[in-house]
Structure formats: C-alpha cells, structure tokens
Design an enzyme around this catalytic site. Sequence first.
Site, PDB file in Angstrom:
ATOM      1  N   GLN A  74       3.235   9.894   1.478  1.00  0.00           N
ATOM      2  CA  GLN A  74       4.502   9.166   1.306  1.00  0.00           C
ATOM      3  C   GLN A  74       5.224   9.560   0.016  1.00  0.00           C
ATOM      4  OE1 GLN A  74       2.700   5.074   2.184  1.00  0.00           O
ATOM      5  NE2 GLN A  74       4.789   4.913   2.989  1.00  0.00           N
ATOM      6  N   GLY A 131       0.833  -1.193   0.000  1.00  0.00           N
ATOM      7  CA  GLY A 131       0.000   0.000   0.000  1.00  0.00           C
ATOM      8  C   GLY A 131       0.864   1.237   0.000  1.00  0.00           C
ATOM      9  N   CYS A 186       6.855  -0.608   6.371  1.00  0.00           N
ATOM     10  CA  CYS A 186       6.382   0.582   5.669  1.00  0.00           C
ATOM     11  C   CYS A 186       7.488   1.066   4.737  1.00  0.00           C
ATOM     12  CB  CYS A 186       6.036   1.655   6.694  1.00  0.00           C
ATOM     13  SG  CYS A 186       5.507   3.212   5.963  1.00  0.00           S
ATOM     14  N   LEU A 187       7.129   1.484   3.534  1.00  0.00           N
ATOM     15  CA  LEU A 187       8.139   1.949   2.580  1.00  0.00           C
ATOM     16  C   LEU A 187       8.846   3.216   3.076  1.00  0.00           C
ATOM     17  CD1 LEU A 187       6.370   1.338  -0.857  1.00  0.00           C
ATOM     18  CD2 LEU A 187       8.029  -0.113   0.301  1.00  0.00           C
ATOM     19  N   HIS A 218      -3.452   1.031   8.027  1.00  0.00           N
ATOM     20  CA  HIS A 218      -2.085   1.560   7.994  1.00  0.00           C
ATOM     21  C   HIS A 218      -2.007   2.791   7.080  1.00  0.00           C
ATOM     22  CE1 HIS A 218       2.475   0.774   7.601  1.00  0.00           C
ATOM     23  NE2 HIS A 218       2.215   1.704   6.692  1.00  0.00           N
ATOM     24  N   GLU A 219      -2.613   2.676   5.900  1.00  0.00           N
ATOM     25  CA  GLU A 219      -2.538   3.781   4.923  1.00  0.00           C
ATOM     26  C   GLU A 219      -3.385   4.973   5.365  1.00  0.00           C
ATOM     27  OE1 GLU A 219      -0.162   3.468   3.052  1.00  0.00           O
ATOM     28  OE2 GLU A 219       0.072   1.300   3.095  1.00  0.00           O
ATOM     29  N   HIS A 274      -1.559   7.132   7.700  1.00  0.00           N
ATOM     30  CA  HIS A 274      -0.618   8.055   7.048  1.00  0.00           C
ATOM     31  C   HIS A 274      -1.288   9.390   6.722  1.00  0.00           C
ATOM     32  CE1 HIS A 274       3.120   5.895   6.454  1.00  0.00           C
ATOM     33  NE2 HIS A 274       2.530   4.854   5.878  1.00  0.00           N
TER      34      HIS A 274
END
Length: 156
Positions: free
Chosen positions: A51, A46, A88-89, A130-131, A134
């Site tokens: 991000q 995701g 996470c990226l 999670h997204e 953000h």
Amino acid sequence: MAIRKIVKLGEESLRKKSKPVVDFDKSLWELLDDMKETMYAFNGMGLAAPQVGVLRRVVVVDVNNAFIELVNPEIVKTKGEDVEEEGCLSVENFRGRVVRPMKITVNAFDRYGYPFTLTGEKWLARCICHEVDHLDGIVFVDKSLDKEKYLKKHSL
Ligand code: NI
C-alpha cells in the site's frame, strides 16, 4: 520517519505478490516506522507494505490501541466465521461486508527477525487477514458481499 503516499486501487503494485523479507536491517525498520506513521496519519487500523508501493511481506496493525508489527506473517490456523463491514486506505468511498474467520493464529517475525505466534479474535483477526491479503495482491473488495455495488461505479 515520514508519511508515505498511499497506493490506490487501480494502481499496479496493489495487485502484485510481495516477496518475503530476508534482511532485518535499517531499511526494514525505516519502512516499519514510516508505515506506522502513515497508518496513524490516515486513521487506518492496518497497513501493508504494498500500500506504500513496497512489495515486501510487512504489515502493521493497531486494533484496540495495541500496535503490532508483523514481518513475513503466515496465518496457520483459522476458526469460525464473522461478517463485518470493512474499508481500506487504498479504496476510496467504499465500505463492504466481508466474511472472515472469527479467530486466527498467525506466525510472524518481529523487526529484529525474532519469530513469534499471535492469536487474534474478531477485529484483530479480521484486520490481520485483510492486511495479509494485500501481500498476495488481494483487496477486500474482491471478497466483499457488496462487490456488485462497487462494480456499478468502478472496476477492479
Ligand atoms: Ni487495505
């Protein structure tokens, strides 16, 4: 389409609250296309717009080979609890356990401004939570049961 640069934890835009999308126009579609390409390029499940440095409420996810775009997502219902390790990226060299709902219902819009409701369980539910975090400047490390391990080497 283009691969965009990923904002890492420690950079300011990851901690800001994103604004809702108002115009479902070409710039939104370009953002969604780029986010999709960027997520796949880095093998993510995701990606949220902050991000890639864009403070808008836009999310893409791919769980179980199903690609989904969510614009202005709002989690309206949660059920149960589940614990799994997340990454996470935007967070390098750390994975940690996070408690998330087992099941969620989310209201969102597609890229054309059409509203839809989606119910997700387990990893889909986790990934969307999670997204969406953000979009409010929250990173999984904040909520991780293993946060102390992270803080031994880094700061938040
Ligand atoms: Ni993330």
